[in-house]
Design a protein around this motif. Structure first.
Motif, mmCIF file in Angstrom:
data_model
loop_
_atom_site.group_PDB
_atom_site.id
_atom_site.type_symbol
_atom_site.label_atom_id
_atom_site.label_comp_id
_atom_site.label_asym_id
_atom_site.label_seq_id
_atom_site.Cartn_x
_atom_site.Cartn_y
_atom_site.Cartn_z
ATOM 1 N N LYS A 175 34.859 -12.647 46.163
ATOM 2 C CA LYS A 175 35.071 -12.429 47.634
ATOM 3 C C LYS A 175 33.663 -11.635 47.876
ATOM 4 O O LYS A 175 33.017 -11.162 46.935
ATOM 5 N N ALA A 176 33.703 -11.501 49.050
ATOM 6 C CA ALA A 176 32.336 -10.458 49.615
ATOM 7 C C ALA A 176 32.536 -8.737 49.177
ATOM 8 O O ALA A 176 33.561 -8.450 49.457
ATOM 9 N N LYS A 177 31.586 -8.459 48.166
ATOM 10 C CA LYS A 177 31.928 -7.353 47.693
ATOM 11 C C LYS A 177 30.490 -6.314 48.129
ATOM 12 O O LYS A 177 29.602 -6.693 48.154
ATOM 13 N N MET A 186 28.432 -12.323 47.390
ATOM 14 C CA MET A 186 27.683 -12.272 48.538
ATOM 15 C C MET A 186 27.906 -12.913 49.675
ATOM 16 O O MET A 186 28.647 -14.356 49.072
ATOM 17 N N ALA A 187 27.974 -12.981 50.831
ATOM 18 C CA ALA A 187 28.180 -13.840 51.961
ATOM 19 C C ALA A 187 27.103 -15.094 51.998
ATOM 20 O O ALA A 187 27.367 -15.702 52.918
ATOM 21 N N VAL A 210 41.821 -21.315 46.377
ATOM 22 C CA VAL A 210 41.434 -20.559 47.683
ATOM 23 C C VAL A 210 42.695 -19.863 48.196
ATOM 24 O O VAL A 210 43.901 -20.421 48.450
ATOM 25 N N VAL A 211 42.576 -18.600 48.201
ATOM 26 C CA VAL A 211 43.770 -17.649 48.507
ATOM 27 C C VAL A 211 43.760 -17.190 50.239
ATOM 28 O O VAL A 211 44.491 -17.388 50.959
ATOM 29 N N VAL A 212 42.434 -17.172 50.587
ATOM 30 C CA VAL A 212 42.110 -16.655 52.055
ATOM 31 C C VAL A 212 40.780 -17.339 52.125
ATOM 32 O O VAL A 212 39.973 -17.192 51.412
ATOM 33 N N GLN A 213 40.751 -18.081 53.286
ATOM 34 C CA GLN A 213 39.208 -18.720 53.638
ATOM 35 C C GLN A 213 38.546 -18.066 55.061
ATOM 36 O O GLN A 213 39.485 -17.539 55.692
ATOM 37 N N SER A 214 37.529 -18.189 55.069
ATOM 38 C CA SER A 214 36.705 -17.495 56.235
ATOM 39 C C SER A 214 37.140 -18.566 57.349
ATOM 40 O O SER A 214 36.837 -19.665 57.209
ATOM 41 N N SER A 344 34.912 -11.302 56.896
ATOM 42 C CA SER A 344 36.492 -11.968 56.727
ATOM 43 C C SER A 344 36.906 -11.532 55.438
ATOM 44 O O SER A 344 36.128 -10.733 54.319
ATOM 45 N N SER A 345 38.176 -11.902 55.257
ATOM 46 C CA SER A 345 38.728 -11.482 53.876
ATOM 47 C C SER A 345 38.627 -12.843 52.943
ATOM 48 O O SER A 345 39.565 -12.902 51.919
ATOM 49 N N ARG A 346 37.551 -13.731 53.058
ATOM 50 C CA ARG A 346 37.725 -14.732 52.169
ATOM 51 C C ARG A 346 37.760 -14.382 50.752
ATOM 52 O O ARG A 346 37.056 -13.370 50.190
#
Length: 384
Positions: A175-177, A186-187, A210-214, A344-346
């Motif tokens: 995920k983006a951190k 990174m995104a 995939v738990v959450v997608q952007s 997003s919470s990707r």
């Protein structure tokens, strides 16, 4: 196909099947393959006989075929029996050995994306599971859907492929951190690469849950490493030969005081010269360790390969939504990702299964399904 006859010829046995196939088996090979109580079972690791106990060219006293089984009495009155089906599955000729080698489906950007298959179906139906395993073997990947997004599911799902492999990352939370550990945190766009290529044995089968997608970006991309080798061999055969011979160098130093450094060719060949895997990630590639001449040859060969990858004309791209999963062979396919909305919470969770654990599950499933190709030869991937 029924075994109908066997003829002794010097220190070999000629076996004949009803469809006209004839095959030679050396007597030393047959004696080594004996599974009688005296010899034991090598597949169970309980073999009592040492190979040095056998004469170099064992002598046969008697030979016959009864009920699709080859029976041999050896010079010392030792008796062996070999099912015709087993002998047929272990033919030693070039054609026989070729038949045991699965032919991969090599693909490019024109590949029609396979359908997503329900996780519940492949988890509970032997034949659906086998079809998924064969897709990973032949095409290099499979797609699943209807997967609960609870985090605990990530630990359960690998069981449909094989035993989960523990790496230094554990289950990686991609995920983006704010403080990224790797570029994937990174995104930004990720160019196609293989994971953990700095290990002697990189993770074999990778599962992206995939738990959450952007809502914007985050598409996955795949490139067939066998297609890259095929195309490079057509356009620049010297470059392909160089990348099969001169080792690249990959390294990684982790915060917890671990340092990996490996030298291995980008393309892995088996004993027959057939390419079985690829390892490549230019973000983790160290300067090559070779003579000045070979160093120049290596970089000259690497450039056209990277040009093909960066051009994206061998790449497929698609989006995996929440509750879906991409499973792929990390020893064969390069994977990447488009950039996505950093706000997003990707969230993608990553786990692995070793290649030999996957091969084990495939063989067992083939046997349970009554298939006769459980004795197939499965390559070593990109193992150094």
């Amino acid at each position: 196909m029924q075994l109908i006859k066997a003829v002794q010829q010097e220190h070999r046995v000629l076996a004949l099947w009803e469809d006209g196939i004839a095959e030679e088996f050396p007597t030393i090979w047959l004696l080594h393959a004996c599974t009688c109580e005296r010899c034991g079972l090598s597949i169970k690791g309980v073999r009592q006989q040492r190979l040095t106990d056998y004469p170099p060219r064992p002598v046969i006293k008697g030979i016959s075929v009864h009920g699709d089984t080859l029976h041999i009495t050896w010079e010392d009155e030792h008796k062996s029996a070999y099912p015709g089906k087993w002998l047929r599955g272990h033919r030693l000729s070039e054609s026989g050995r070729f038949e045991r080698r699965p032919i991969p489906y090599v693909w490019g950007a024109d590949l029609k994306l396979p359908d997503f298959v329900s996780y519940e179906v492949v988890a509970n139906d032997l034949f659906a599971n086998l079809q998924m395993l064969e897709s990973i073997r032949d095409r290099g990947f499979a797609l699943l859907c209807d997967i609960p997004t609870e985090l605990s599911m990530t630990e359960e799902i690998p069981a449909i492929i094989g035993k989960r492999r523990e790496t230094n990352y554990g289950i990686y939370e991609l995920k983006a951190k704010a403080e990224p550990e790797i570029t994937g945190d990174m995104a930004v766009e990720l160019t196609p690469h293989t994971d953990e290529m700095y290990r002697i044995d990189p993770p074999g089968i990778t599962l992206f849950h995939v738990v959450v997608q952007s809502p914007i970006g985050g598409e996955s991309s795949l490139v067939d490493g066998l297609r890259l080798a095929e195309r490079l061999g057509q356009e620049n055969p010297d470059a392909l030969r160089t990348l099969c011979k001169i080792p690249a160098r990959f390294h990684r130093e982790l915060d917890e005081g671990r340092h990996f450094d490996i030298q291995a060719p980008i393309f892995r060949q088996d004993a027959n010269g057939i390419i079985t895997g690829i390892r490549l990630n230019d973000r983790c590639m160290a300067p090559v360790d070779a003579t000045p001449t070979d160093t120049e040859r290596f970089y000259d060969a690497l450039r056209p390969l990277l040009d093909i990858i960066y051009a994206k004309d061998e790449t497929i791209q698609f989006k995996i939504d929440a509750g879906q999963m991409l499973i792929f062979n990390n020893h064969r396919l390069l994977h990447g990702r488009s950039s996505f909305d950093s706000a997003s919470s990707r969230h993608v969770r990553i786990v692995h299964v070793d290649l030999d654990e996957f091969h084990s599950r495939l063989r067992v499933s083939l046997r349970e399904a009554g298939r006769e190709d459980e004795w197939m030869h499965l390559g070593p991937g990109a193992t150094a």
